[in-house]
Design a protein around this motif. Structure first.
Motif, short mmCIF file in Angstrom:
data_model
loop_
_atom_site.label_atom_id
_atom_site.label_comp_id
_atom_site.label_asym_id
_atom_site.label_seq_id
_atom_site.Cartn_x
_atom_site.Cartn_y
_atom_site.Cartn_z
N GLY A 10 73.24 42.39 66.48
CA GLY A 10 73.81 43.53 65.78
C GLY A 10 75.24 43.70 66.26
N VAL A 11 76.19 43.54 65.34
CA VAL A 11 77.61 43.64 65.72
C VAL A 11 78.20 44.87 65.05
CG1 VAL A 11 79.87 42.49 65.59
CG2 VAL A 11 77.78 41.14 65.96
N ILE A 12 78.87 45.70 65.86
CA ILE A 12 79.44 46.92 65.30
C ILE A 12 80.65 46.57 64.45
CG2 ILE A 12 80.57 49.13 65.84
CD1 ILE A 12 78.87 49.14 68.41
N ASP A 13 80.65 47.12 63.23
CA ASP A 13 81.79 46.91 62.34
C ASP A 13 82.00 48.23 61.59
OD1 ASP A 13 83.81 45.77 60.82
OD2 ASP A 13 82.40 45.05 59.28
N GLY A 14 83.01 49.00 62.02
CA GLY A 14 83.21 50.33 61.44
C GLY A 14 82.04 51.22 61.80
N ASP A 15 81.41 51.84 60.80
CA ASP A 15 80.29 52.75 61.06
C ASP A 15 78.95 52.04 60.93
OD1 ASP A 15 81.93 54.88 61.49
OD2 ASP A 15 81.96 55.49 59.38
N ASP A 16 79.00 50.71 60.83
CA ASP A 16 77.76 49.97 60.63
C ASP A 16 77.47 49.01 61.79
OD1 ASP A 16 77.43 51.09 58.15
OD2 ASP A 16 78.45 49.45 57.08
N LEU A 17 76.19 48.63 61.85
CA LEU A 17 75.75 47.55 62.69
C LEU A 17 75.47 46.40 61.72
CD1 LEU A 17 75.24 47.56 65.73
CD2 LEU A 17 72.87 48.22 65.26
N VAL A 18 76.11 45.26 61.92
CA VAL A 18 75.87 44.14 61.01
C VAL A 18 74.86 43.20 61.66
CG1 VAL A 18 76.92 42.23 59.75
CG2 VAL A 18 78.19 44.37 60.10
N VAL A 19 73.69 43.06 61.03
CA VAL A 19 72.57 42.36 61.65
C VAL A 19 72.37 40.97 61.04
CG1 VAL A 19 70.07 42.40 62.02
CG2 VAL A 19 71.41 44.50 62.29
N ASN A 20 72.22 39.98 61.95
CA ASN A 20 71.91 38.62 61.54
C ASN A 20 70.81 38.07 62.44
OD1 ASN A 20 73.82 37.41 59.38
ND2 ASN A 20 75.16 38.65 60.72
N GLY A 21 69.81 37.43 61.82
CA GLY A 21 68.75 36.85 62.65
C GLY A 21 67.45 36.74 61.89
N HIS A 22 66.35 36.69 62.66
CA HIS A 22 65.07 36.28 62.11
C HIS A 22 63.94 36.91 62.93
CE1 HIS A 22 62.40 32.42 61.30
NE2 HIS A 22 61.85 33.53 60.84
N LYS A 23 63.13 37.73 62.29
CA LYS A 23 61.97 38.35 62.95
C LYS A 23 60.69 37.73 62.40
CE LYS A 23 64.17 41.34 65.52
NZ LYS A 23 64.00 41.44 66.99
N ILE A 24 59.62 37.84 63.20
CA ILE A 24 58.36 37.24 62.75
C ILE A 24 57.18 38.08 63.22
CG2 ILE A 24 57.97 35.72 64.74
CD1 ILE A 24 57.32 33.47 62.62
N TRP A 25 56.02 37.85 62.62
CA TRP A 25 54.76 38.59 62.89
C TRP A 25 54.91 40.06 62.50
CZ3 TRP A 25 53.32 34.06 63.08
CH2 TRP A 25 53.62 33.15 64.10
N THR A 26 55.72 40.31 61.49
CA THR A 26 55.94 41.69 61.05
C THR A 26 54.89 42.07 60.02
OG1 THR A 26 58.29 41.44 61.46
CG2 THR A 26 57.63 43.23 60.01
N SER A 27 53.87 42.83 60.47
CA SER A 27 52.81 43.22 59.54
C SER A 27 53.36 44.16 58.48
CB SER A 27 51.69 43.94 60.29
OG SER A 27 51.10 43.05 61.20
N PHE A 28 52.99 43.93 57.25
CA PHE A 28 53.30 44.80 56.11
C PHE A 28 54.80 44.92 55.80
CE2 PHE A 28 49.53 46.79 58.30
CZ PHE A 28 48.58 46.18 57.50
N ALA A 29 55.63 43.94 56.24
CA ALA A 29 57.07 44.01 55.95
C ALA A 29 57.31 44.08 54.45
CB ALA A 29 57.79 42.80 56.54
N ASP A 30 56.45 43.39 53.70
CA ASP A 30 56.65 43.33 52.24
C ASP A 30 56.25 44.64 51.56
OD1 ASP A 30 54.06 42.82 53.08
OD2 ASP A 30 53.58 41.50 51.40
N LEU A 31 55.58 45.53 52.29
CA LEU A 31 55.12 46.79 51.70
C LEU A 31 55.88 47.98 52.28
CD1 LEU A 31 51.27 46.18 52.05
CD2 LEU A 31 52.71 45.67 50.07
N ALA A 32 56.74 47.70 53.29
CA ALA A 32 57.32 48.79 54.06
C ALA A 32 58.66 49.25 53.51
CB ALA A 32 57.50 48.35 55.52
N SER A 33 58.96 50.52 53.71
CA SER A 33 60.27 51.07 53.35
C SER A 33 61.23 51.04 54.53
CB SER A 33 60.12 52.52 52.88
OG SER A 33 59.21 52.59 51.82
#
Lengths: 388, 330
Positions: A143-166
């Motif tokens: 996560g790299v700070i850029d202005g008021d944002d964190l710019v995220v790059n990468g890859h997560k796994i074993w995330t239950s219900f990611a496709d259903l989550a808000s």
């Protein structure tokens, strides 16, 4: 010391049981996909509308503000009614909610907590990565700070219900030069942001609750950081100790009911060696008796742990003992169930899931939320004081 | 519901620990093996003075008026310290005499002047007598009633070999002519006995966990304390879980018996089984963790293992509780 419930507790239990009898969903729960999401959230909304959501959550966050004991009673009654121990509401109610209560800003709490309790949406967890499982602190999603944002790059796994989550509780590295447990940040990620790609993973039970999540220049507002920037490890550990301490209570209670059901079943069916009843089989009877003693003791351990940690801001490392014993016991119970019922029967168990599905699902118990090996490290080092 | 240990209970545990440390350290326990009974006798009279034998007996019976949970805390310490002596029979015997209406006998037992052994029927028709030496009375307990008989009623007494050198066991024929009797439905002596055996076993599970942890922190191999190695650390963690589980269930059993909870029978059976398994596994494992030292006479580990085996059939072993665990309602 005493075990007896006060009149308030007894009334609470009677009211809960009565309400659940009338209101517990009659139709069977879809076990995957958007239909399951709608089912789980509709059930949460029904509890919210009737004032049963967030029994032990503080009243200032729209919870009921009741003692932890009544939360346990509520879980017991839900398990009795047939609620599955884990569903798509799990991360919101048991991880994200408690973590926001402990660490969130007033704005974060005001925005998110009522939505979780009211069953408006699903949360997921973005902790593990392909290269960072048990060694969670080695994670590399940046996560790299850029202005008021964190710019995220990468890859997560074993995330239950990611496709259903808000929303997702996302752990990213914000200071690559710091030591590995420092320099991490816990941030709320809106799953609809541009740059997020979700790929479901089919698990050994044939279901696809698990997902991989890819982040490609995802811009998350800094206002979504929970706790301080670079203080994510502490925030994440508070989340995990909630999980290990109290979050599995419903499942522990349900396991008692499973053993009792199994006891009935062994009186109704023939034994493996042609006995009239399975309970007449020495080996089954012996195993079942031990399991009944163990689920009884698990309840005692859970109550003791939960009631003694009441008043602490987060449960202590003793929660790892509950988690370790519960998950391994659950596997023993499910193995015996399969032995008694017979593999591949497709027969419905205590919840909407079949005995086969519950058996297969139990394999993930000793891995998710920290493997049994990691729990043994925690118990050895932080409960018993052994050197690292 | 309240599961916090009170200040009174902490004070009981501290006082018991102090007495056992001063009067019955391991050297004296070992001394008893070589025939030096001075430690045992001194502790016995202290125990009587401190009211241990009537700890959970109501004050109008001459007891201290505490609860079964407080007796369980006492017996956990006796288990931890491998204390030899007929504590269990004597405490239960005083209760049976008092509640059964025999005040004089109750008084003698409470004063420590009439130790009580425990007789357990054997398949051969005779009885196994625990703590037979110097017993004035014998206690016989089953799930329906408990009776107290004079030790003189025992005939054909033979000393039995015992795996546990610290507890004397005999076989004997008995004529059962009770002079004090208490029905389980009136006062659950059998359930209290099971609970207190579970307490001794829980104490053993805790002591062997602590021995292992202490050794794993100090013993070094490959240039590091062996507790840094997961193979050892994880054994210790499992010992910690078993001890915690036994302790929590002991609490539930003791409280549910005192409160007359409807599921008390299940809680007690579960406590007895879980504590026995914890004591057995932990005392085995502590021998392994201690390596070569673990199999020596000098290391205390074997005493815990042997005591656990000796307690197998006292107030029901795992097999006896199986039927209950398969039928009792939770």
């Amino acid at each position: 010391m005493d075990l007896s419930l006060s009149q308030q507790d007894l009334d609470f239990r009677a009211n809960a049981r009565e309400w659940l009898r009338e209101n517990f969903p009659k139709q069977s729960r879809p076990n995957d996909g958007p239909a399951m999401r709608e089912f789980d959230l509709a059930w949460q909304r029904r509890q919210w509308d009737a004032g049963w959501a967030g029994v032990s959550w503080p009243a200032e966050y729209q919870g009921r503000g009741l003692p932890l004991l009544q939360q346990l009673i509520w879980f017991e009654e839900c398990a009795r009614a047939g609620e599955p121990d884990i569903d798509s509401r799990f991360v919101g109610l048991n991880h994200a909610g408690p973590t926001l209560i402990a660490n969130g800003t007033p704005e974060q709490k005001a925005f998110h907590l009522p939505k979780i309790l009211a069953g408006e949406l699903v949360w997921c967890q973005g902790f593990s990565e392909p290269g960072s499982g048990s060694d969670l602190a080695s994670l590399r999603t940046s996560g790299v700070i850029d202005g008021d944002d964190l710019v995220v790059n990468g890859h997560k796994i074993w995330t239950s219900f990611a496709d259903l989550a808000s929303y997702q509780e996302l752990l990213v590295r914000t200071d690559p030069s710091a030591a590995k447990h420092r320099g991490l940040t816990w941030v709320i990620c809106d799953m609809s942001l541009p740059g997020i790609t979700i790929r479901p993973i089919k698990t050994l039970d044939g279901l696809s609750h698990f997902c991989e999540v890819f982040y490609d220049d995802v811009r998350i507002p800094l206002a979504n950081v929970v706790g301080q920037l670079d203080d994510g490890w502490r925030v994440a550990m508070s989340t995990l100790s909630f999980e290990r301490g109290t979050a599995f209570t419903a499942g522990q209670v349900q396991l008692t009911a499973v053993v009792e059901r199994l006891l009935e079943v062994t009186h109704e069916r023939p034994g493996p060696a042609g006995q009239d009843r399975a309970i007449d089989d020495e080996e089954i009877a012996g195993q079942l008796a031990t399991l009944r003693a163990e689920v009884t003791a698990l309840r005692a351990l859970t109550y003791t742990h939960v009631l003694r940690s009441a008043g602490q801001s987060q449960p202590g490392p003793e929660g790892s003992m509950v988690k370790l014993f519960y998950t391994e016991l659950r596997q023993r119970v499910m193995r015996l169930a399969l032995e008694v019922i017979g593999p591949g029967s497709g027969e419905r168990g205590l919840t909407a899931a079949s005995w086969d599905e519950d058996y297969l699902a139990s394999y993930s118990d000793t891995i998710a939320g920290g493997t049994s090996e990691i729990q043994r490290n925690i118990i050895g080092e932080r409960v018993l004081g052994l050197p690292r | 519901m309240d599961l916090t240990i009170s200040d009174d209970q902490r004070a009981i545990v501290d006082s018991v620990r102090d007495v056992l440390r001063d009067s019955m350290p391991m050297e004296r326990v070992r001394g008893a093996l070589d025939g030096d009974n001075s430690g045992v006798e001194r502790l016995w009279s202290q125990a009587a003075d401190l009211g241990w034998f009537g700890l959970g007996l109501a004050q109008h019976y001459g007891g201290s008026g505490f609860d079964l949970i407080d007796e369980a805390l006492l017996f956990k310490e006796l288990g931890r310290h491998l204390t030899p002596g007929p504590f269990l029979g004597t405490l239960l015997g005083a209760r049976v005499a008092a509640i059964g209406g025999n005040d004089d006998v109750a008084e003698q037992i409470l004063l420590g002047r009439a130790p009580v052994g425990i007789a357990v029927p054997r398949r051969s028709g005779d009885y196994l007598i625990h703590d037979a030496q110097a017993a004035t009375y014998l206690l016989l307990s089953d799930v329906d009633r408990t009776v107290l008989i004079p030790a003189a009623a025992a005939r054909e007494r033979h000393r039995l070999a015992s795996l546990d050198e610290l507890s004397v066991r005999e076989s004997a024929a008995l004529t059962i002519d009770p002079f004090a009797e208490v029905a389980e439905s009136f006062d659950p002596i059998h359930a209290r006995g099971c609970t207190l055996v579970a307490a001794v076993l829980t104490g053993i599970a805790e002591a062997t966990r602590d021995m292992s942890v202490t050794h794993a922190k100090t013993r070094e191999q490959f240039g590091a304390p062996i507790g840094t190695f997961q193979a050892v650390k994880h054994r210790c963690a499992d010992m910690g879980v078993r001890a915690a589980l036994a302790d929590a269930q002991l609490l539930f059993a003791a409280l549910s018996v005192s409160e007359g909870q409807p599921d008390a029978a299940l809680e007690v059976a579960a406590a007895r089984v879980v504590a026995h398994r914890a004591a057995l596994s932990n005392s085995r494992e502590t021998i392994q963790v201690h390596g070569g030292m673990g199999v020596t006479w000098e290391c205390d580990a074997h005493f815990y293992l042997k005591r656990t085996h000796a307690l197998r059939d006292l107030y029901g072993g795992e097999r006896d509780h199986r039927r209950l665990l398969l039928t009792a309602s939770g």
